[in-house]
Write an enzyme that holds these catalytic residues in place. Sequence first.
Site, PDB file in Angstrom:
ATOM      1  N   ASP A   1       0.805  -1.205   0.000  1.00 54.43           N
ATOM      2  CA  ASP A   1       0.000   0.000   0.000  1.00 54.43           C
ATOM      3  C   ASP A   1       0.848   1.270   0.000  1.00 54.43           C
ATOM      4  OD1 ASP A   1      -2.367   1.315  -0.001  1.00 54.43           O
ATOM      5  OD2 ASP A   1      -2.757   1.146   2.146  1.00 54.43           O
TER       6      ASP A   1
ATOM      7  N   CYS B   1     -20.627   0.718 -11.432  1.00 52.87           N
ATOM      8  CA  CYS B   1     -19.936   1.387 -10.325  1.00 52.87           C
ATOM      9  C   CYS B   1     -20.081   2.901 -10.435  1.00 52.87           C
ATOM     10  CB  CYS B   1     -18.462   0.990 -10.287  1.00 52.87           C
ATOM     11  SG  CYS B   1     -17.611   1.157 -11.861  1.00 52.87           S
TER      12      CYS B   1
ATOM     13  N   CYS C   1     -15.901   3.123   2.117  1.00 52.33           N
ATOM     14  CA  CYS C   1     -17.129   2.943   1.324  1.00 52.33           C
ATOM     15  C   CYS C   1     -16.901   1.758   0.393  1.00 52.33           C
ATOM     16  CB  CYS C   1     -17.395   4.218   0.522  1.00 52.33           C
ATOM     17  SG  CYS C   1     -18.666   4.048  -0.745  1.00 52.33           S
TER      18      CYS C   1
ATOM     19  N   CYS D   1     -18.954   0.929  -4.749  1.00 48.38           N
ATOM     20  CA  CYS D   1     -18.572   0.637  -6.143  1.00 48.38           C
ATOM     21  C   CYS D   1     -17.984  -0.767  -6.277  1.00 48.38           C
ATOM     22  CB  CYS D   1     -17.631   1.701  -6.694  1.00 48.38           C
ATOM     23  SG  CYS D   1     -16.125   1.914  -5.764  1.00 48.38           S
TER      24      CYS D   1
ATOM     25  N   CYS E   1     -20.343  -4.340  -8.285  1.00 47.51           N
ATOM     26  CA  CYS E   1     -19.601  -4.864  -9.439  1.00 47.51           C
ATOM     27  C   CYS E   1     -20.023  -6.314  -9.733  1.00 47.51           C
ATOM     28  CB  CYS E   1     -18.104  -4.783  -9.168  1.00 47.51           C
ATOM     29  SG  CYS E   1     -17.138  -5.479 -10.522  1.00 47.51           S
TER      30      CYS E   1
HETATM   31 FE1  SF4 Z   1     -17.388  -1.050 -12.671  1.00 48.14          FE
HETATM   32 FE2  SF4 Z   1     -17.205  -3.651 -12.111  1.00 48.14          FE
HETATM   33 FE3  SF4 Z   1     -18.781  -2.814 -14.068  1.00 48.14          FE
HETATM   34 FE4  SF4 Z   1     -16.112  -2.687 -14.336  1.00 48.14          FE
HETATM   35  S1  SF4 Z   1     -17.358  -4.524 -14.181  1.00 48.14           S
HETATM   36  S2  SF4 Z   1     -17.562  -1.101 -14.880  1.00 48.14           S
HETATM   37  S3  SF4 Z   1     -15.525  -2.177 -12.229  1.00 48.14           S
HETATM   38  S4  SF4 Z   1     -19.018  -2.348 -11.900  1.00 48.14           S
HETATM   39 FE1  SF4 Z   2     -17.844   6.348  -4.946  1.00 46.94          FE
HETATM   40 FE2  SF4 Z   2     -16.496   4.063  -4.783  1.00 46.94          FE
HETATM   41 FE3  SF4 Z   2     -15.616   6.275  -3.512  1.00 46.94          FE
HETATM   42 FE4  SF4 Z   2     -17.796   4.978  -2.647  1.00 46.94          FE
HETATM   43  S1  SF4 Z   2     -15.667   4.172  -2.687  1.00 46.94           S
HETATM   44  S2  SF4 Z   2     -17.593   7.204  -2.894  1.00 46.94           S
HETATM   45  S3  SF4 Z   2     -18.715   4.325  -4.555  1.00 46.94           S
HETATM   46  S4  SF4 Z   2     -15.785   5.968  -5.701  1.00 46.94           S
END
Ligand code: SF4
Ligand code: SF4
Length: 374
Positions: free
Chosen positions: A130, A190, A236, A239, A243
């Site tokens: 990281d 996402c 969070c 996203c 997926c």
């Molecule tokens: Fe986003 Fe996952 Fe869809 Fe790719 S497959 S656009 S990362 S939600």
């Molecule tokens: Fe948006 Fe992903 Fe950030 Fe959550 S973690 S605020 S869904 S970009």
Amino acid sequence: MTLTEELKEYAKSIGIDKIRITGVEPFLEAREFLMNMKERDYLSKFINNDIDLITNPKQVLPTAQSVIVCAISYYHEIESPPSFKEELRGKFSKFAWGRDYHQVLGEKLEQLIGFLRTRTDNLEVKKFVDTGPTVDRALARRAGIGWQGKNCSIINPDYGSWIFIGGIITNLELEFDAPIEDQCSGCRKCIEACPTGALVDEYTLKSNKCLGYITLSKGYIEKEDRRKMGTRIWGCDTCQDVCPHNQKVKFGNHSDFLPQTLEAYPQLSSLLALTNKDYEEKFKPTPMNWRGKRPIQRNAAIVLGNLKNPKAIPHLLKGLDDPKPIVRAHSAWALGEIGEPSVIGDLKKRLAKEREEEVIVEIEGVIDKLSDLC
Ligand code: SF4
Ligand code: SF4
């Protein structure tokens, strides 16, 4: 068996879920991308500012020949999440549930280094876990750990994006792996699901709008962002949750990443009243161990406001007496969100003794708002 094959077999035996190897050429594309993000002020303050260094393995280790990139899954689900509103609970992101991944993955990388020392003399290494999201991701992408999703996460075909990435830059000449194909295709789930619009475009994250960044930051949170936090206390997952590639992935085998000292969905009243002793005992073993307790108290107050349950009022009134202005200010805001005019008297008493300008403004705003409801 070649050294690369031996290394991969050993990695598997110590619980590294994925290991792939890539070369040490500078990441020119990542460098350009990061420079561009920096110019647009999209870059997270948590990233190492020395973009030349983090995008060139040979600057980190001049004798470097290979980069070993490793991933471990932290994916676990907890059955039946609670009723957040009824029980006054919030949620931590999955990455924060268990032991600090810097330590867990760091220990495994040390084991790999120990193994390599038994196979070769004059080993030179630099370990990373990281060091900066984008460059770790660039390494993981080139090594073929996964492809970079439009949500900026690395997505592995077996484990999805619920992985921690780390690795070792070394002077050893190892056999390289190839990248894998981007499988996002026409999906934009996402981007559509992001509550703040932080995913401004495919593969482009405006860090200072991302709740993963905002909840970890210090200081006052914008009112608009407080509401968008919903029940999120730290990080969070939205996203990643939406997926499609994360829907049928393997669970991780690492019990280290299950909640240990804290619950995944903790009671907000105890976080708002967090003591130094509790912080040391409960948060120090986790990846939430570096920011101190104030942002956690602040976020607990915000989530209590978002739940809009009057049962939170006594806890927030105590929050108004906290020694730190940031906790008092966000507790006042939360009382305004709950919208019970009966607290106006308490707010006026606190206002009479308050000396901090930002808290005064916050309390006055809430008194006005609640007075309009009478
Ligand atoms: Fe986003 Fe996952 Fe869809 Fe790719 S497959 S656009 S990362 S939600
Ligand atoms: Fe948006 Fe992903 Fe950030 Fe959550 S973690 S605020 S869904 S970009």
